[in-house]
Scaffold this active site. Structure first.
Site, PDB file in Angstrom:
ATOM      1  N   LYS A 248       0.876  -1.331  -0.069  1.00 28.57           N
ATOM      2  CA  LYS A 248       0.165  -0.125   0.064  1.00 28.57           C
ATOM      3  C   LYS A 248       1.015   1.079   0.016  1.00 28.57           C
ATOM      4  O   LYS A 248       1.342   1.463   1.063  1.00 28.57           O
ATOM      5  CB  LYS A 248      -0.883  -0.118   1.126  1.00 28.57           C
ATOM      6  CG  LYS A 248      -2.468   0.733   0.900  1.00 28.57           C
ATOM      7  CD  LYS A 248      -2.244   2.169   0.660  1.00 28.57           C
ATOM      8  CE  LYS A 248      -1.962   2.784   1.873  1.00 28.57           C
ATOM      9  NZ  LYS A 248      -1.589   4.496   1.449  1.00 28.57           N
TER      10      LYS A 248
ATOM     11  N   GLY B 119       6.413   5.088   8.740  1.00 32.27           N
ATOM     12  CA  GLY B 119       5.639   6.500   8.636  1.00 32.27           C
ATOM     13  C   GLY B 119       5.647   6.818   9.893  1.00 32.27           C
ATOM     14  O   GLY B 119       6.541   7.022  10.678  1.00 32.27           O
ATOM     15  N   SER B 120       4.545   7.728  10.192  1.00 30.61           N
ATOM     16  CA  SER B 120       4.575   8.567  11.406  1.00 30.61           C
ATOM     17  C   SER B 120       4.357   7.631  12.745  1.00 30.61           C
ATOM     18  O   SER B 120       3.674   6.536  12.739  1.00 30.61           O
ATOM     19  CB  SER B 120       3.353   9.605  11.310  1.00 30.61           C
ATOM     20  OG  SER B 120       2.117   8.857  11.356  1.00 30.61           O
TER      21      SER B 120
ATOM     22  N   ILE C 138       0.515   6.700  13.616  1.00 26.75           N
ATOM     23  CA  ILE C 138       0.068   5.687  12.751  1.00 26.75           C
ATOM     24  C   ILE C 138       0.678   4.474  13.128  1.00 26.75           C
ATOM     25  O   ILE C 138      -0.111   3.278  13.650  1.00 26.75           O
ATOM     26  CB  ILE C 138      -0.085   5.998  11.290  1.00 26.75           C
ATOM     27  CG1 ILE C 138      -0.751   6.986  10.853  1.00 26.75           C
ATOM     28  CG2 ILE C 138      -0.483   4.679  10.604  1.00 26.75           C
ATOM     29  CD1 ILE C 138      -2.271   6.968  11.287  1.00 26.75           C
ATOM     30  N   GLY C 139       2.100   4.496  13.480  1.00 26.20           N
ATOM     31  CA  GLY C 139       2.679   3.271  14.049  1.00 26.20           C
ATOM     32  C   GLY C 139       2.103   2.711  15.409  1.00 26.20           C
ATOM     33  O   GLY C 139       1.931   1.380  15.585  1.00 26.20           O
TER      34      GLY C 139
ATOM     35  N   GLU D 250       9.059   1.168  11.359  1.00 29.55           N
ATOM     36  CA  GLU D 250       9.894   2.194  11.137  1.00 29.55           C
ATOM     37  C   GLU D 250       9.618   3.673  11.235  1.00 29.55           C
ATOM     38  O   GLU D 250       8.686   4.166  10.171  1.00 29.55           O
ATOM     39  CB  GLU D 250      10.693   2.256   9.807  1.00 29.55           C
ATOM     40  CG  GLU D 250      11.388   0.666   9.608  1.00 29.55           C
ATOM     41  CD  GLU D 250      12.668   0.713  10.260  1.00 29.55           C
ATOM     42  OE1 GLU D 250      13.152   1.935  10.784  1.00 29.55           O
ATOM     43  OE2 GLU D 250      13.229  -0.362  10.619  1.00 29.55           O
TER      44      GLU D 250
ATOM     45  N   CYS E  23      13.534  10.542   7.775  1.00 31.14           N
ATOM     46  CA  CYS E  23      13.056  10.136   9.097  1.00 31.14           C
ATOM     47  C   CYS E  23      14.048  10.384  10.126  1.00 31.14           C
ATOM     48  O   CYS E  23      13.964  10.620  11.168  1.00 31.14           O
ATOM     49  CB  CYS E  23      12.311   8.783   9.316  1.00 31.14           C
ATOM     50  SG  CYS E  23      13.407   7.503   8.295  1.00 31.14           S
TER      51      CYS E  23
ATOM     52  N   GLU F 223       8.852  16.085  15.611  1.00 25.24           N
ATOM     53  CA  GLU F 223       9.278  15.938  14.413  1.00 25.24           C
ATOM     54  C   GLU F 223       8.299  16.751  13.444  1.00 25.24           C
ATOM     55  O   GLU F 223       7.196  16.690  13.101  1.00 25.24           O
ATOM     56  CB  GLU F 223       8.944  14.315  13.780  1.00 25.24           C
ATOM     57  CG  GLU F 223       9.503  14.164  12.447  1.00 25.24           C
ATOM     58  CD  GLU F 223       9.423  12.650  12.166  1.00 25.24           C
ATOM     59  OE1 GLU F 223       8.222  11.957  12.209  1.00 25.24           O
ATOM     60  OE2 GLU F 223      10.502  11.855  11.800  1.00 25.24           O
TER      61      GLU F 223
END
Ligand code: NAI
Ligand code: MG
Length: 482
Positions: free
Chosen positions: A176, A229-230, A233-234, A251, A285, A385
């Site tokens: 995705k 990703g963020s 969401i992780g 990650e 990142c 971040e």
């Protein structure tokens, strides 16, 4: 006219079941680049079913000779290399980065398939001794169907970083891509098809996170999720996947310290530190977004970074002169700009802020010029971040203080250390709680090595043999010899 593209499920190029589409945008102009299917849970069901059939039915996985898996990965590498120019141009148009950076990304993508193609024939187990009357074999097997959810900052590279080791391990996948940058993922599917990868092994569902990503998390046919990703969401992914105990690799982001000691080669340190926070528009990142500078060289570093930022050329990533492209989206531009606008009110001193490009063709592009703040470590600018070209420069007096500052963060992805004193460099490297530490450099991420974060920067490790492990289960086979 924007091109109409299809997504790739079960070896077929298809529309979303709903027929819905969305546009991928060129962030340099704000114009539509291509129209892609707006996938949702029905499409994810089809993709998972195809991946499940390919895995359980022996199209891929343990039923296929390892050398056959290797050959297909080598062919993918070859095709990526042959198409490097067009892939890099597509990447630039979809995500904005300068063409030289995109070419480097695509070259690493090709190498990644080559590297993991090599591993496909070298995944071995163990025979731990268990006494005279028995034998115990520990064998490695693919984890199964993997849902791979990737971000927009290095679109094809982040996809390859998961797809290549997953396929080498024998897993089948549903990829995705980020809704901002789906185009090179679709090209990767076309290349995989051309390379002879059997139908169902590699599927791509384009769409938005909540619609096309979330259904992968709860689908019982998915054995593992790997996400980049963020942090927000992780965390949600980890919680959701707990319900079925799906395997999870995360990650996430960072607020990485970039430490410049007084004895460093200042010219190199300035250039490396500036590229470490402004490179790829700061959409990295592991960006060295906290620049910690010894007081003895503080003024020189601040001046040097300002000069470097002033020399950066913002523009279309397709222009070879450009060193900083637009941010990926209007939302990202607004998020980054809000941090810059809020900085002075939080007590940060804005030392430098660059210029937007003046080309009228780019008037609607999502540009945010580089910004340099003098800051303290306790304000949002130094803690959150930002994911844009914003440096927080912070002075320090001694090694104990800088280690404390470096570790005073919820994140732990990376750190850079600039000094000529090898003892000081290694002492500091050991003291910093981060998964990747660079000495006299910033940002290299060689495929052959290791990548991943401490603390809230992630769970698990990618690259090198470490990534393979995350796509493998271990099985003990015990044989009674008496
Ligand atoms: P995001 O984490 O929302 O998006 C990354 C991927 O996750 C995309 O493919 C997205 O479609 C998918 N996703 C989003 N919501 C989901 C859900 N509910 N279920 C399943 N998948 C979902 O990141 P976003 O919103 O694009 O960027 C926001 C911030 O995140 C950035 O400002 C940056 O700080 C951080 N970020 C960090 C990245 C990294 O490499 N560590 C990459 C991208 C963003
Ligand atoms: Mg785009």
């Amino acid at each position: 006219m924007a091109e109409n593209l299809k997504m790739y499920i079960g070896g077929a190029w298809v529309d979303a079941r709903s027929g819905d589409t969305f546009d991928s945008i060129d962030p340099a102009t704000g114009g539509a680049l291509a129209t892609v299917p707006r996938g949702a849970s029905l499409d994810v069901d089809l993709a998972v079913a195809a991946a499940r059939r390919a895995f359980d039915g022996g199209t891929w996985g343990s039923a296929v000779a390892e050398r056959e898996r290797a050959r297909i990965l080598f062919r993918i590498a070859q095709l990526v290399a042959e198409q490097r120019q067009s892939l890099a141009e597509l990447e630039v148009r979809d995500c904005g980065k300068p063409i030289g950076d995109a070419l480097a990304d695509i070259d690493e993508v090709a190498f990644m398939f080559e590297y993991y193609g090599g591993w496909a024939t070298k995944i071995t187990g163990d025979i731990p001794p268990v006494g005279p009357d028995a034998m115990s074999l520990v064998v490695k097997e693919p984890v199964g169907v993997c849902g791979l959810i990737v971000p927009w900052n290095y679109p094809m590279l982040m996809a390859a970083q998961k797809v290549a080791p997953a396929l080498a391990a024998g897993c089948t996948v549903v990829l995705k891509p980020a809704e901002q940058t789906p185009l090179t993922a679709l090209r990767m599917a076309a290349i995989a098809e051309q390379a002879g990868l059997p139908a169902g092994v590699f599927n791509v569902v384009t769409g938005f996170g909540v619609e096309a990503g979330a259904p992968l998390l709860t689908h019982p046919g998915v054995d593992k999720i790997s996400f980049t990703g963020s942090r927000a969401i992780g965390m949600m992914i980890q919680r959701t996947c707990a319900d079925q105990l799906k395997r999870v690799t995360l990650e996430l982001g960072g607020k990485s310290p970039n430490i410049i000691f007084g004895d460093a080669d200042i010219e190199r340190a300035v250039v490396g530190s500036a590229l470490g926070v402004f490179g790829n528009q700061g959409e990295v990142c592991s960006a060295g977004s906290r620049v910690l500078v010894h007081r003895s060289v503080y003024d020189d570093v601040l001046q040097g970074m300002t000069d470097f930022a002033a020399g950066m050329k913002l523009g279309s990533g397709l222009d070879p002169e450009t060193t900083m492209g637009p941010l990926v989206s209007a939302a990202q531009r607004d998020r980054v700009q809000a941090y810059i606008d809020a900085g002075p009110g939080e007590g940060a001193n804005l030392v430098f802020s660059g210029q937007r490009p003046n080309d009228p063709a780019l008037a609607n592009g999502y540009f945010v010029p580089p910004a340099i703040f003098e800051a303290t470590n306790d304000i949002r600018l130094a803690r959150e971040e930002i994911f844009g070209p914003v440096a927080a420069v912070i002075p320090f007096s001694d090694v104990d203080e800088v280690v404390r500052l470096a570790n005073d963060t919820e994140y732990g992805l990376a750190a850079a250390i600039w000094t000529r004193d090898i003892g000081l460099a290694l002492r500091t490297a050991k003291a910093v709680r981060a998964g990747v530490v660079w000495i006299n450099d910033s940002q290299p991420a060689p495929t052959e090595s290791m990548w991943g974060g401490y603390k809230q920067s992630g769970i698990g490790r990618e690259l090198g043999p470490y990534a393979l492990d995350t796509y493998l289960e271990s099985k003990q086979i015990y044989i009674n010899l008496s």
